[in-house]
Design a protein around this motif. Structure first.
Motif, mmCIF file in Angstrom:
data_model
loop_
_atom_site.group_PDB
_atom_site.id
_atom_site.type_symbol
_atom_site.label_atom_id
_atom_site.label_comp_id
_atom_site.label_asym_id
_atom_site.label_seq_id
_atom_site.Cartn_x
_atom_site.Cartn_y
_atom_site.Cartn_z
ATOM 1 N N GLY A 422 0.805 -1.296 -0.232
ATOM 2 C CA GLY A 422 -0.152 0.029 0.198
ATOM 3 C C GLY A 422 0.943 1.246 0.001
ATOM 4 O O GLY A 422 2.174 1.056 0.068
ATOM 5 N N SER A 423 0.185 2.334 -0.222
ATOM 6 C CA SER A 423 1.087 3.620 -0.254
ATOM 7 C C SER A 423 -0.021 4.816 0.178
ATOM 8 O O SER A 423 -1.204 4.814 -0.175
ATOM 9 N N GLY A 424 0.557 5.782 0.580
ATOM 10 C CA GLY A 424 -0.047 7.093 1.058
ATOM 11 C C GLY A 424 0.726 7.860 1.793
ATOM 12 O O GLY A 424 1.793 7.637 2.509
ATOM 13 N N VAL A 425 0.251 9.043 1.945
ATOM 14 C CA VAL A 425 0.765 10.267 2.797
ATOM 15 C C VAL A 425 2.562 10.113 2.355
ATOM 16 O O VAL A 425 3.198 10.279 3.165
ATOM 17 N N GLY A 426 2.805 10.215 1.112
ATOM 18 C CA GLY A 426 4.158 10.235 0.830
ATOM 19 C C GLY A 426 5.147 9.053 1.236
ATOM 20 O O GLY A 426 6.394 9.092 1.089
ATOM 21 N N ARG A 427 4.421 7.881 1.444
ATOM 22 C CA ARG A 427 5.074 6.638 1.855
ATOM 23 C C ARG A 427 4.512 5.473 1.174
ATOM 24 O O ARG A 427 3.516 5.379 0.568
ATOM 25 N N VAL A 428 5.430 4.380 0.947
ATOM 26 C CA VAL A 428 4.907 3.244 0.076
ATOM 27 C C VAL A 428 5.607 2.008 1.002
ATOM 28 O O VAL A 428 6.667 1.840 1.477
ATOM 29 N N THR A 429 4.624 1.139 1.325
ATOM 30 C CA THR A 429 4.880 -0.144 1.984
ATOM 31 C C THR A 429 5.202 -1.490 1.322
ATOM 32 O O THR A 429 4.237 -1.461 0.498
ATOM 33 N N VAL A 430 6.257 -2.129 1.372
ATOM 34 C CA VAL A 430 6.670 -3.272 0.535
ATOM 35 C C VAL A 430 7.004 -4.140 1.319
ATOM 36 O O VAL A 430 7.716 -4.230 2.273
ATOM 37 N N ARG A 431 6.341 -5.601 0.901
ATOM 38 C CA ARG A 431 6.736 -7.110 1.489
ATOM 39 C C ARG A 431 7.658 -7.678 0.421
ATOM 40 O O ARG A 431 7.374 -7.831 -0.686
ATOM 41 N N PHE A 432 8.780 -7.864 1.045
ATOM 42 C CA PHE A 432 10.177 -8.374 0.284
ATOM 43 C C PHE A 432 9.682 -9.956 0.411
ATOM 44 O O PHE A 432 10.358 -10.530 1.317
ATOM 45 N N GLU A 433 9.353 -10.393 -0.873
ATOM 46 C CA GLU A 433 9.224 -12.174 -0.835
ATOM 47 C C GLU A 433 8.888 -12.581 -2.269
ATOM 48 O O GLU A 433 8.787 -11.580 -2.967
ATOM 49 N N THR A 434 9.392 -13.869 -2.355
ATOM 50 C CA THR A 434 9.141 -14.362 -3.795
ATOM 51 C C THR A 434 8.383 -15.535 -3.731
ATOM 52 O O THR A 434 8.038 -16.099 -2.771
ATOM 53 N N PRO A 435 7.868 -16.165 -4.933
ATOM 54 C CA PRO A 435 7.092 -17.215 -5.033
ATOM 55 C C PRO A 435 7.675 -18.385 -4.182
ATOM 56 O O PRO A 435 7.036 -19.221 -3.633
#
Length: 462
Positions: A422-435
């Protein structure tokens, strides 16, 4: 013999997302348009327990399942997985009839196992279906449901009964047992309007329609439709499996979260749609003679305008110019909520287009006149336009203008591959994973972090 096979992948888009993202496995996942006017494309089985289903308004889905994962569609991945699945089907028979990315009929009798099916019959057909399901899971990591029967109609009913992740066979002689328990909506060609007509006539079940003389159904629904529905209700379906379903048109359209009021903005969106349409046309190796523009206004009234060329073309300049001319013929006051561009009259050849050549020469003259002095250095990075890209996401522009969409693949210079939560208020949240990894860790960055860039999707099975 039950030699018609119908494959329907289980909650396909959502299942692909779960296979891509270990943290979402076993959790409710909903794929579709995420804006205020978005529509659910696919809901995982976990989300369906909350009452969410395809074609539902996304706003309604969010009320029913507020804690589900809501993701943009990634059509590039879905097409790639679909190609792998269809290749497995074509190993069973040359007669494969795709209905969509995740659904197809197969005529097993036309394939290499045809002669053996004549002697071994239903047991071999069942074994082929089970082997197919196992091969799909091994190759792409997903499950599919298989129906087997003597006709396309019954095979599709069987796959519906097999969902999720199962196989059902309807052998000859069991047609009435299966059909009599189903509502009329299960019949191909019976939509909401026909269903309501039959219900008012006291015919809510297939058994009711089958017991009615065909003449009465023809009187109720019309000659062609009534006769066709009656034949299907009796279990008769002579439709063959057709290997190549020739498309009659290629089109794209967008529904906008906020009605478009500014004419320049509307023209810009139309040109973007025309470009997408041409790319899809060329990917299919086709051209077309007729350009169609679809416009839905603020009051939900829908207009279509079309223009036909003397010969087929796949030239983006010609198609965009025709689309703009068609738009000029429509009154745009009040706002536009949907735009679409399509091409019909398809062919597999093109003819040199002198009109397009003249247009290009004129545009080149204008560009030369407006070009900056050659001594001035300038660079331009093109905007991202990959398949399935969200419209608001433009990493090719200034970093401060970046927007990130939930579900999108990204790459970090230090942390590797991940996806946007998700993202908002100038920030982006990332989950680092692969299949192939376990559940990955979550990190948050400024939206303009130069270390974070869009990435290509990874294969589901590594």
């Amino acid at each position: 013999m039950p030699t018609i096979l119908h494959l329907d992948m289980d909650a396909f888009f959502a299942s692909v997302e779960q296979a891509s993202k270990p943290s979402l496995r076993g959790k409710p996942v909903i794929v579709g348009g995420l804006g205020a006017r978005g529509v659910v494309s696919t809901a995982s089985y976990e989300a369906r327990r909350f009452g969410v289903h395809s074609a539902m308004a996304m706003a309604h889905a969010r009320r029913l399942a507020p804690n589900a994962a809501y993701l943009i569609p990634r059509f590039e991945v879905y097409r790639r997985v679909s190609d792998e699945v269809m290749a497995l089907l074509r190993e069973l028979s040359p007669l494969v009839e795709p209905l969509s990315l995740d659904e197809a009929f197969v005529d097993l009798a036309a394939g290499p196992y045809g002669p053996a099916l004549e002697t071994e019959g239903a047991e071999l057909a069942r074994a082929l279906g089970e082997d197919l399901r196992a091969d799909i899971e091994r190759k792409v990591g997903l499950t599919g449901s298989v129906g087997l029967s003597t006709t396309k109609f019954l095979a599709k009913i069987a796959s519906e009964q097999a969902k999720p992740d199962g196989l059902v066979m309807i052998e000859a002689g069991r047609e009435r047992e299966v059909l009599d328990a189903l509502p009329v909506r299960a019949l191909p060609g019976v939509g909401p309007a026909t269903e309501e007509t039959l219900r008012r006539a006291g015919l809510p079940m297939i058994s009711d329609v089958a017991a009615l003389p065909q003449e009465e159904l023809v009187h109720l629904l019309g000659r062609a439709h009534g006769a066709g529905v009656h034949e299907l209700a009796l279990g008769h379906d002579e439709r063959p499996v057709v290997a190549e379903r020739d498309a009659k048109s290629v089109s794209v359209e967008d529904t906008f979260e906020v009605d478009l009021l500014d004419r320049d903005h509307i023209v810009g969106e139309l040109e973007r749609l025309a470009d997408r349409c041409v790319r899809r046309l060329r990917a299919a190796g086709r051209s077309g003679r007729t350009v169609v523009v679809k416009i839905r206004r603020f009051d939900f009234s829908t207009l279509t305008r079309s223009e036909t060329l003397p010969a087929p073309t796949d030239d983006p300049l010609v198609i965009a110019q025709m689309a703009r001319r068609l738009l000029d013929s429509v009154e745009l006051l009040g706002g536009i909520r949907l735009l679409g561009v399509g091409v019909t009259g398809l062919a597999d050849w093109t003819q040199e287009d002198l009109f397009a050549q003249a247009l290009r020469e004129g545009m080149q003259e204008e560009d030369d006149a407006a070009a900056p002095d050659a001594s001035e250095d300038s660079e331009h990075e093109p905007a991202y336009g990959g398949p399935g890209a969200p419209r608001a996401f433009n990493p090719g522009g200034e970093l401060s203008q970046r927007r990130w969409a939930p579900g999108q693949d990204v790459e970090h210079t230090e942390l590797g591959h991940g996806w946007v939560q998700g993202s908002g208020v100038g920030r982006v949240t990332v989950r680092f994973e692969t299949p192939g990894s376990g559940v990955g860790r979550v990190r948050t960055f400024p939206v303009d972090d130069a270390a974070l860039t869009p990435a290509a999707p990874l294969p589901l099975v590594q």
